[in-house]
Design an enzyme around this catalytic site. Structure first.
Site, short mmCIF file in Angstrom:
data_model
loop_
_atom_site.label_atom_id
_atom_site.label_comp_id
_atom_site.label_asym_id
_atom_site.label_seq_id
_atom_site.Cartn_x
_atom_site.Cartn_y
_atom_site.Cartn_z
N GLY A 14 0.78 -1.23 0.00
CA GLY A 14 0.00 0.00 0.00
C GLY A 14 0.81 1.28 0.00
O GLY A 14 1.83 1.41 -0.69
N TYR A 164 -11.31 3.35 15.13
CA TYR A 164 -10.38 3.83 14.11
C TYR A 164 -10.30 5.36 14.14
O TYR A 164 -9.20 5.93 14.13
CB TYR A 164 -10.83 3.35 12.73
#
Length: 299
Positions: A14, A164
């Protein structure tokens, strides 16, 4: 970046991989930190081949483990007297609550406590560089984050997105407080939103809603190379020489959430993070911080 040393966490896929490849292409000595040793070594070889830069090193550590973070910091400082750039890139999303070897919520441990601990342990090597830089990857989700000190580990009520967002707000609060504490040292600290990027985000435990929406959202996501542009900019550009305590998106400084500028909140988070990572604990004889023990929590 010739002659400069850079550490990038979560650099085997990523945004982290794209950042490592770009900085290696610019001539930096790049420490690629990954969780899986075989994959990390394979990625390092791929970067070396693609860029022609042989000064790319594999470093293995599961950053959700504080013992692993301490070991990484100790071994790295033994190998490198100075660190020019630390890119805190590793992070993730889990729809359900998982605990780490330290008895902590996995999301908070990896996304916030790991960069908090690693950065603090590497500060001397960053100060030893001519102009050390600390770059932390947050998310636009920080705008929805709240720091719930009454249930920081999500033991009473867990939501993947709430956990998150909390951790990404913590990244911003940490960076701003760090910048204030580093004032006058020559080391800068900045934080960024990489954009909505096509990665394996949430792959391990995405949840039904996430899995249902992801194919549609993926159509408007940017590439990892595009997502890495702000990280690379903050790590390498002369435009940000001396710039510190700022939040960036699309390579430009911008405003983070109103809550992220709360100095009292940042100071309290710092104190709690020190407690959870044992940073204030006495040093053991082997140079590692003594482990305060599992199942630590703050009420």
């Amino acid at each position: 970046m010739n002659g400069k040393t850079v550490m990038i966490t979560g650099a085997t896929a990523g945004i982290g991989l794209a950042t490592a490849r770009d900085l290696a292409r610019r001539g930096a000595r790049v420490a690629v930190v990954g969780r899986d040793e075989a994959k990390t070594r394979r990625v390092v070889q791929e970067i070396r081949t693609a860029t022609g830069n042989t000064s790319v090193e594999p470093w293995t550590a599961d950053l959700s483990s504080q013992t692993a973070v301490r070991r990484l910091a100790q071994e790295f400082t033994q190998a490198h007297p100075a660190l020019d750039v630390l890119v805190n890139n590793a992070g993730g999303y889990w729809a359900t609550r998982h605990t780490t070897a330290d008895g902590l919520d996995h999301t908070f441990a990896l996304n916030h406590l790991a960069p908090f601990l690693l950065t603090n342990l590497l500060l001397d090597t960053l100060k030893a560089a001519p102009a050390g830089r600390i770059v932390t990857v947050s998310s636009g989700a920080q705008a929805n984050g709240r720091i719930n000190f009454d249930d920081l580990m999500g033991e009473r009520a867990y939501s993947g997105m709430r956990a998150y967002s909390q951790s990404k707000l913590a990244n911003v609060l940490f960076t701003y407080e760090l910048a204030r504490r580093l004032d006058g040292t020559g080391v800068t600290a900045n934080v960024l939103h990489p954009g909505v990027v096509r990665t394996d985000f949430g792959k391990e435990d995405s949840g039904r809603v996430f899995r249902a929406l992801y194919p549609l959202v993926r159509l408007v996501m940017t590439s990892p190379d595009k997502g890495a542009e702000t990280s690379v900019h903050l790590a390498s550009s002369t435009e940000v020489d001396g710039v510190t305590g700022r939040y960036f998106a699309k390579r430009q400084p911008t405003k983070s959430s109103k809550l992220s500028y709360d100095r009292a909140l940042a100071a309290r988070l710092w104190e709690v993070s020190e407690e959870l990572t044992g940073l204030a604990a006495p040093q053991s004889t082997d140079g590692l911080v003594d482990d305060p023990g599992p199942n630590r929590s703050v009420r």
